[in-house]
Write a protein that holds these residues in place. Structure first.
Motif, PDB file in Angstrom:
ATOM      1  N   ASP A  98      13.603   2.353  -2.980  1.00 45.67           N
ATOM      2  CA  ASP A  98      14.091   2.144  -1.714  1.00 45.67           C
ATOM      3  C   ASP A  98      14.901   3.204  -1.194  1.00 45.67           C
ATOM      4  OD1 ASP A  98      16.000   0.800   0.323  1.00 45.67           O
ATOM      5  OD2 ASP A  98      14.975  -0.887  -0.162  1.00 45.67           O
ATOM      6  N   VAL A  99      14.584   3.493   0.094  1.00 49.35           N
ATOM      7  CA  VAL A  99      15.070   4.927   0.637  1.00 49.35           C
ATOM      8  C   VAL A  99      16.472   4.485   1.075  1.00 49.35           C
ATOM      9  CG1 VAL A  99      12.876   5.715   1.306  1.00 49.35           C
ATOM     10  CG2 VAL A  99      14.136   4.281   2.939  1.00 49.35           C
ATOM     11  N   ILE A 100      16.895   3.275   1.171  1.00 43.91           N
ATOM     12  CA  ILE A 100      18.304   3.091   1.808  1.00 43.91           C
ATOM     13  C   ILE A 100      19.054   2.721   0.462  1.00 43.91           C
ATOM     14  CG2 ILE A 100      19.690   1.548   3.204  1.00 43.91           C
ATOM     15  CD1 ILE A 100      17.146   1.116   4.820  1.00 43.91           C
ATOM     16  N   THR A 101      18.867   2.112  -0.291  1.00 41.75           N
ATOM     17  CA  THR A 101      19.567   1.513  -1.568  1.00 41.75           C
ATOM     18  C   THR A 101      19.422   2.213  -2.654  1.00 41.75           C
ATOM     19  OG1 THR A 101      18.269  -0.113  -2.164  1.00 41.75           O
ATOM     20  CG2 THR A 101      19.700  -0.697  -0.587  1.00 41.75           C
ATOM     21  N   GLY A 102      18.287   2.793  -2.825  1.00 42.62           N
ATOM     22  CA  GLY A 102      18.082   3.522  -4.006  1.00 42.62           C
ATOM     23  C   GLY A 102      17.385   2.550  -5.174  1.00 42.62           C
ATOM     24  N   ALA A 103      17.205   1.305  -4.895  1.00 39.57           N
ATOM     25  CA  ALA A 103      16.614   0.313  -5.885  1.00 39.57           C
ATOM     26  C   ALA A 103      15.369   0.803  -6.258  1.00 39.57           C
ATOM     27  CB  ALA A 103      16.757  -1.169  -5.111  1.00 39.57           C
ATOM     28  N   GLY A 104      15.125   0.346  -7.531  1.00 36.36           N
ATOM     29  CA  GLY A 104      13.736   0.844  -8.117  1.00 36.36           C
ATOM     30  C   GLY A 104      12.674  -0.050  -7.858  1.00 36.36           C
ATOM     31  N   ARG A 105      12.275  -0.158  -6.576  1.00 39.89           N
ATOM     32  CA  ARG A 105      11.130  -1.033  -6.037  1.00 39.89           C
ATOM     33  C   ARG A 105      10.643  -0.062  -4.858  1.00 39.89           C
ATOM     34  NH1 ARG A 105      11.592  -3.496  -1.111  1.00 39.89           N
ATOM     35  NH2 ARG A 105      13.483  -3.646  -0.104  1.00 39.89           N
ATOM     36  N   PRO A 106       8.970   0.034  -4.914  1.00 39.97           N
ATOM     37  CA  PRO A 106       8.506   0.928  -3.977  1.00 39.97           C
ATOM     38  C   PRO A 106       8.718   0.223  -2.462  1.00 39.97           C
ATOM     39  CG  PRO A 106       7.072   0.525  -5.731  1.00 39.97           C
ATOM     40  CD  PRO A 106       8.325  -0.614  -5.982  1.00 39.97           C
ATOM     41  N   THR A 107       8.744   1.183  -1.602  1.00 37.33           N
ATOM     42  CA  THR A 107       8.859   0.573  -0.157  1.00 37.33           C
ATOM     43  C   THR A 107       8.116   1.869   0.654  1.00 37.33           C
ATOM     44  OG1 THR A 107      10.804   2.111   0.186  1.00 37.33           O
ATOM     45  CG2 THR A 107      11.005  -0.111  -0.274  1.00 37.33           C
ATOM     46  N   ALA A 126      12.184  11.409 -11.073  1.00 35.74           N
ATOM     47  CA  ALA A 126      12.877  11.445  -9.987  1.00 35.74           C
ATOM     48  C   ALA A 126      12.188  10.572  -8.982  1.00 35.74           C
ATOM     49  CB  ALA A 126      13.273  12.964  -9.246  1.00 35.74           C
ATOM     50  N   ALA A 127      12.727  10.266  -7.902  1.00 35.84           N
ATOM     51  CA  ALA A 127      12.010   9.354  -6.707  1.00 35.84           C
ATOM     52  C   ALA A 127      10.950  10.288  -6.168  1.00 35.84           C
ATOM     53  CB  ALA A 127      12.884   8.690  -5.973  1.00 35.84           C
ATOM     54  N   GLN A 128       9.900   9.547  -5.697  1.00 38.22           N
ATOM     55  CA  GLN A 128       8.668  10.407  -5.348  1.00 38.22           C
ATOM     56  C   GLN A 128       8.252   9.772  -4.029  1.00 38.22           C
ATOM     57  OE1 GLN A 128       6.929  12.962  -7.398  1.00 38.22           O
ATOM     58  NE2 GLN A 128       9.137  12.768  -8.081  1.00 38.22           N
ATOM     59  N   GLU A 129       7.764  10.786  -3.088  1.00 34.98           N
ATOM     60  CA  GLU A 129       7.309  10.168  -1.791  1.00 34.98           C
ATOM     61  C   GLU A 129       5.763  10.695  -1.818  1.00 34.98           C
ATOM     62  OE1 GLU A 129       7.513  11.672   3.229  1.00 34.98           O
ATOM     63  OE2 GLU A 129       9.217  12.060   1.783  1.00 34.98           O
ATOM     64  N   ILE A 130       4.942   9.695  -1.524  1.00 37.43           N
ATOM     65  CA  ILE A 130       3.474  10.079  -1.759  1.00 37.43           C
ATOM     66  C   ILE A 130       2.776   9.561  -0.372  1.00 37.43           C
ATOM     67  CG2 ILE A 130       1.520   9.369  -3.161  1.00 37.43           C
ATOM     68  CD1 ILE A 130       3.467   8.653  -5.355  1.00 37.43           C
ATOM     69  N   GLU A 131       2.188  10.513   0.143  1.00 39.69           N
ATOM     70  CA  GLU A 131       1.243  10.232   1.297  1.00 39.69           C
ATOM     71  C   GLU A 131      -0.151   9.661   0.755  1.00 39.69           C
ATOM     72  OE1 GLU A 131       0.987  13.162   4.488  1.00 39.69           O
ATOM     73  OE2 GLU A 131       3.080  13.750   4.182  1.00 39.69           O
ATOM     74  N   PHE A 132      -0.806   8.843   1.243  1.00 39.39           N
ATOM     75  CA  PHE A 132      -2.077   8.264   0.850  1.00 39.39           C
ATOM     76  C   PHE A 132      -2.915   7.921   1.898  1.00 39.39           C
ATOM     77  CE2 PHE A 132       0.575   4.737   1.184  1.00 39.39           C
ATOM     78  CZ  PHE A 132      -0.201   3.902   1.572  1.00 39.39           C
ATOM     79  N   VAL A 133      -4.351   7.903   1.604  1.00 44.83           N
ATOM     80  CA  VAL A 133      -5.250   7.699   2.550  1.00 44.83           C
ATOM     81  C   VAL A 133      -6.321   6.780   1.818  1.00 44.83           C
ATOM     82  CG1 VAL A 133      -5.395   9.525   4.150  1.00 44.83           C
ATOM     83  CG2 VAL A 133      -6.789   9.489   2.112  1.00 44.83           C
ATOM     84  N   ILE A 134      -6.748   5.619   2.355  1.00 45.36           N
ATOM     85  CA  ILE A 134      -7.912   4.551   1.775  1.00 45.36           C
ATOM     86  C   ILE A 134      -9.192   4.725   2.572  1.00 45.36           C
ATOM     87  CG2 ILE A 134      -8.151   2.370   1.113  1.00 45.36           C
ATOM     88  CD1 ILE A 134      -5.000   2.252   0.607  1.00 45.36           C
ATOM     89  N   ASP A 135     -10.383   4.441   2.004  1.00 47.68           N
ATOM     90  CA  ASP A 135     -11.557   4.036   2.786  1.00 47.68           C
ATOM     91  C   ASP A 135     -12.261   3.201   1.913  1.00 47.68           C
ATOM     92  OD1 ASP A 135     -13.669   3.810   4.321  1.00 47.68           O
ATOM     93  OD2 ASP A 135     -14.669   5.886   3.599  1.00 47.68           O
ATOM     94  N   GLU A 136     -11.872   1.967   1.963  1.00 53.34           N
ATOM     95  CA  GLU A 136     -12.585   1.035   0.873  1.00 53.34           C
ATOM     96  C   GLU A 136     -13.617   0.528   1.743  1.00 53.34           C
ATOM     97  OE1 GLU A 136     -10.232  -2.338  -0.456  1.00 53.34           O
ATOM     98  OE2 GLU A 136      -9.499  -1.164  -2.245  1.00 53.34           O
ATOM     99  N   GLY A 137     -13.991   0.651   2.867  1.00 46.21           N
ATOM    100  CA  GLY A 137     -15.079  -0.004   3.776  1.00 46.21           C
ATOM    101  C   GLY A 137     -16.089   1.036   3.906  1.00 46.21           C
TER     102      GLY A 137
END
Length: 267
Positions: A188-197, A247-258
């Motif tokens: 969490d970018v605000i609280t630092g909690a260990g859950r993805p946002t 360390a916390a990570q920031e990841i850009e991603f793209v998806i093409d399932e169709g």
């Protein structure tokens, strides 16, 4: 004799071991970067942080679109002469054709500076011809000397000399049905909690979600309802990268399932 500023001296010390290397050692496939035989600081100076991170992701078996790292000292004429061969290799890896209407190969040209410079350097998306590719390379390289980029480096004591390495990479189509792009933060970018946002923009290119301009943006929870398998794999990749770097990570991603059914992690 005028003294050399410390940041310039550091730059010269780092690049001295690579001066005069042959062209085929300065244009390297991302999956062939030497992550074990070269000190990381030197590798990031040569190829940029982004290329090194992508190479690490590939080594972990994560889905990274194929591409090449191009050192900043590769001249325009050298690159011009090399592009047909580079594109041919990407065609062979993807089964697509550059400049073709049937199964076209689209490319992205990205900056890869030695230090992260978020939002200050250009990225060129959807490149589909050689003439366009050369112009894209020129624009990305020129952004290194933009006024905001120079101010950023001045504040942080980073040398202006040398320019930015580049990445030329296969572009995953993110504009069709069951496609899109986004950014994930492993904490969490605000609280630092260990859950993805993060954010996900259906049927939109990556620059749209990062800038939040003109795209319908969903939360990751909403993305999970729309594309549950892609969401699961994305969170698993984020967890693996956080364990690797501790360390916390920031990841850009793209998806093409169709369309191609492909997914890609971009940084």
């Amino acid at each position: 004799q005028a003294s050399v500023p410390p940041r310039v001296q550091r730059f010269l010390e780092l690049i001295r071991p690579i001066a005069g290397r042959p062209l085929d050692a300065r244009i390297v496939r991302l999956d062939q970067l030497d992550l074990t035989g070269t000190p990381r600081a030197l590798l990031e100076q040569i190829h940029g942080q982004k290329a090194v991170r992508l190479a690490e992701m590939i080594r972990l078996g994560l889905p990274v679109p194929a591409g090449f790292s191009i050192q900043a000292d590769v001249s325009a004429s050298e690159l011009d002469g090399s592009l047909p061969q580079l594109v041919s290799r990407l065609e062979g890896l993807t089964g697509r054709r550059f400049g073709s209407a049937d199964r076209p190969l689209h490319l992205v040209v990205r900056s890869a500076p030695p230090q992260s410079m978020p939002g200050l350097l250009e990225t060129e998306l959807g490149v589909s011809s050689f003439e366009e590719l050369l112009r894209a390379v020129e624009r990305v390289r020129a952004s290194w000397d933009g006024p905001n980029a120079r101010r950023f480096r001045d504040v942080r004591g980073v040398a202006h000399e040398g320019g930015t390495p580049l990445i030329i990479q296969v572009m995953v189509n993110s504009a069709g049905r069951r496609s899109g792009s986004g950014v994930l933060f492993t904490r969490d970018v605000i609280t630092g909690a260990g859950r993805p946002t993060g954010r996900f923009a259906p049927e939109a290119a990556g620059d749209r979600v990062v800038s939040r301009s003109g795209a319908r943006v969903l939360t990751l929870e909403e993305m999970a309802q729309l594309l549950p398998e892609a969401h699961r794999q994305l969170e698993e990749a984020g967890a693996r990268l956080e364990r690797l770097h501790d360390a916390a990570q920031e990841i850009e991603f793209v998806i093409d399932e169709g369309g191609s059914g492909s997914r890609g992690l971009l940084s």
